[in-house]
Design a protein around this motif. Structure first.
Motif, mmCIF file in Angstrom:
data_model
loop_
_atom_site.group_PDB
_atom_site.id
_atom_site.type_symbol
_atom_site.label_atom_id
_atom_site.label_comp_id
_atom_site.label_asym_id
_atom_site.label_seq_id
_atom_site.Cartn_x
_atom_site.Cartn_y
_atom_site.Cartn_z
ATOM 1 N N THR A 66 3.336 -7.366 10.126
ATOM 2 C CA THR A 66 2.156 -7.478 10.980
ATOM 3 C C THR A 66 1.266 -6.246 10.842
ATOM 4 O O THR A 66 0.049 -6.356 10.675
ATOM 5 C CB THR A 66 2.574 -7.655 12.453
ATOM 6 O OG1 THR A 66 3.421 -8.785 12.565
ATOM 7 C CG2 THR A 66 1.377 -7.802 13.353
ATOM 8 N N VAL A 67 1.883 -5.074 10.887
ATOM 9 C CA VAL A 67 1.121 -3.828 10.791
ATOM 10 C C VAL A 67 0.485 -3.695 9.411
ATOM 11 O O VAL A 67 -0.679 -3.303 9.288
ATOM 12 C CB VAL A 67 2.010 -2.619 11.125
ATOM 13 C CG1 VAL A 67 1.259 -1.314 10.925
ATOM 14 C CG2 VAL A 67 2.527 -2.710 12.553
ATOM 15 N N MET A 68 1.216 -4.062 8.364
ATOM 16 C CA MET A 68 0.647 -3.976 7.012
ATOM 17 C C MET A 68 -0.537 -4.924 6.873
ATOM 18 O O MET A 68 -1.560 -4.568 6.280
ATOM 19 C CB MET A 68 1.723 -4.325 5.975
ATOM 20 C CG MET A 68 1.270 -4.169 4.541
ATOM 21 S SD MET A 68 1.340 -2.466 3.986
ATOM 22 C CE MET A 68 -0.366 -2.057 3.908
ATOM 23 N N GLY A 69 -0.416 -6.113 7.432
ATOM 24 C CA GLY A 69 -1.526 -7.054 7.402
ATOM 25 C C GLY A 69 -2.758 -6.499 8.101
ATOM 26 O O GLY A 69 -3.883 -6.630 7.594
ATOM 27 N N PHE A 123 3.047 3.530 -0.116
ATOM 28 C CA PHE A 123 2.683 4.795 0.522
ATOM 29 C C PHE A 123 2.721 4.679 2.044
ATOM 30 O O PHE A 123 3.128 5.606 2.727
ATOM 31 C CB PHE A 123 1.298 5.253 0.061
ATOM 32 C CG PHE A 123 1.192 5.526 -1.415
ATOM 33 C CD1 PHE A 123 2.303 5.605 -2.228
ATOM 34 C CD2 PHE A 123 -0.049 5.692 -1.999
ATOM 35 C CE1 PHE A 123 2.199 5.854 -3.589
ATOM 36 C CE2 PHE A 123 -0.179 5.947 -3.346
ATOM 37 C CZ PHE A 123 0.946 6.027 -4.149
ATOM 38 N N TRP A 124 2.299 3.543 2.574
ATOM 39 C CA TRP A 124 2.373 3.325 4.017
ATOM 40 C C TRP A 124 3.837 3.304 4.460
ATOM 41 O O TRP A 124 4.197 3.901 5.471
ATOM 42 C CB TRP A 124 1.658 2.036 4.411
ATOM 43 C CG TRP A 124 1.891 1.654 5.840
ATOM 44 C CD1 TRP A 124 2.631 0.606 6.295
ATOM 45 C CD2 TRP A 124 1.404 2.331 7.002
ATOM 46 N NE1 TRP A 124 2.629 0.589 7.672
ATOM 47 C CE2 TRP A 124 1.882 1.638 8.129
ATOM 48 C CE3 TRP A 124 0.624 3.460 7.202
ATOM 49 C CZ2 TRP A 124 1.604 2.023 9.427
ATOM 50 C CZ3 TRP A 124 0.342 3.851 8.501
ATOM 51 C CH2 TRP A 124 0.826 3.141 9.593
ATOM 52 N N SER A 125 4.687 2.628 3.697
ATOM 53 C CA SER A 125 6.108 2.569 4.035
ATOM 54 C C SER A 125 6.721 3.966 4.046
ATOM 55 O O SER A 125 7.519 4.304 4.923
ATOM 56 C CB SER A 125 6.850 1.681 3.042
ATOM 57 O OG SER A 125 6.311 0.395 3.038
ATOM 58 N N PHE A 126 6.335 4.779 3.077
ATOM 59 C CA PHE A 126 6.839 6.151 3.022
ATOM 60 C C PHE A 126 6.353 6.949 4.228
ATOM 61 O O PHE A 126 7.119 7.696 4.849
ATOM 62 C CB PHE A 126 6.406 6.822 1.714
ATOM 63 C CG PHE A 126 6.954 8.192 1.535
ATOM 64 C CD1 PHE A 126 8.303 8.391 1.278
ATOM 65 C CD2 PHE A 126 6.136 9.294 1.650
ATOM 66 C CE1 PHE A 126 8.823 9.661 1.118
ATOM 67 C CE2 PHE A 126 6.641 10.576 1.498
ATOM 68 C CZ PHE A 126 7.986 10.753 1.233
ATOM 69 N N LEU A 127 5.083 6.791 4.585
ATOM 70 C CA LEU A 127 4.542 7.489 5.754
ATOM 71 C C LEU A 127 5.233 7.033 7.039
ATOM 72 O O LEU A 127 5.509 7.839 7.931
ATOM 73 C CB LEU A 127 3.029 7.265 5.856
ATOM 74 C CG LEU A 127 2.317 7.962 7.007
ATOM 75 C CD1 LEU A 127 2.466 9.475 6.906
ATOM 76 C CD2 LEU A 127 0.856 7.562 7.029
ATOM 77 N N VAL A 128 5.544 5.753 7.125
ATOM 78 C CA VAL A 128 6.183 5.211 8.328
ATOM 79 C C VAL A 128 7.557 5.835 8.555
ATOM 80 O O VAL A 128 7.954 6.075 9.697
ATOM 81 C CB VAL A 128 6.280 3.669 8.242
ATOM 82 C CG1 VAL A 128 7.245 3.104 9.265
ATOM 83 C CG2 VAL A 128 4.899 3.053 8.422
#
Length: 185
Positions: free
Chosen positions: A16-19, A133-138
């Protein structure tokens, strides 16, 4: 949307957040900010561990630092051996986290995009980069907690548990994010 609010949400509902993140538009500046902030926080997470390791005896590293201190070309060597070890380890961590880790993440993102294309993904390489990159930041809060746990408590079951949870969270967030990123727009 605030990144600080989306990071905890992404641990629970990563797709949901990635979307939502991709709806705001995908561009390389956003991807670069994600990877830059993530790697800087990854470096910061290592500092408690490096302080702990610099104070533990390490005959090989100690001998190398003392040998280097005897070299006439060295202008300033710290009087404290632990300080010299810390500076040497921070230099290595800085090189690894700030300079090499982004390159590794870019390569992993490209390979993951190619694999997704092989199994029918319709996204772009940019969207795959943003997903990784978002997954890594999360998961950087997990990295920070792992660094604090290892730095203050030391290696052991607590540090292992935090590490396992962080790795599982990364896999969970990345798989869901890459799934969303590789869907047709």
């Amino acid at each position: 949307m605030a990144i600080s609010r989306d990071i905890p949400r992404a641990w629970i509902r990563p797709a949901t957040v990635m979307g939502e993140r991709l709806k705001h538009g995908a561009n390389d500046r956003i991807a670069f900010v994600y990877v830059a902030v993530g790697t800087v926080l990854g470096f910061v997470a290592q500092l408690p561990v490096l302080v702990r390791r610099s104070r533990e005896p390490d005959p090989v590293l100690d001998a190398a630092i003392v040998e280097e201190a005897g070299d006439a070309r060295i202008l300033a060597v710290p009087a404290d051996l632990a300080q010299a070890k810390f500076e040497a380890m921070v230099s290595g961590a800085l090189l690894g986290w700030i300079f090499l880790m982004p390159l590794i993440l870019y390569a992993v993102a490209m390979v993951s995009h190619w694999i997704a294309r092989l199994v029918g993904g319709k996204g772009t390489a940019l969207r795959a980069r943003i997903a990784l990159f978002w997954s890594f930041l999360v998961i950087t809060p997990g990295l920070l907690l792992a660094g604090l746990t290892t730095g203050f408590v030391g290696p052991g079951p607590a540090a292992n548990a935090v590490g396992i949870v962080t790795i599982c969270a990364f896999i969970w967030v990345w798989v869901n994010s890459i799934y969303v990123a590789e869907r047709p727009e």
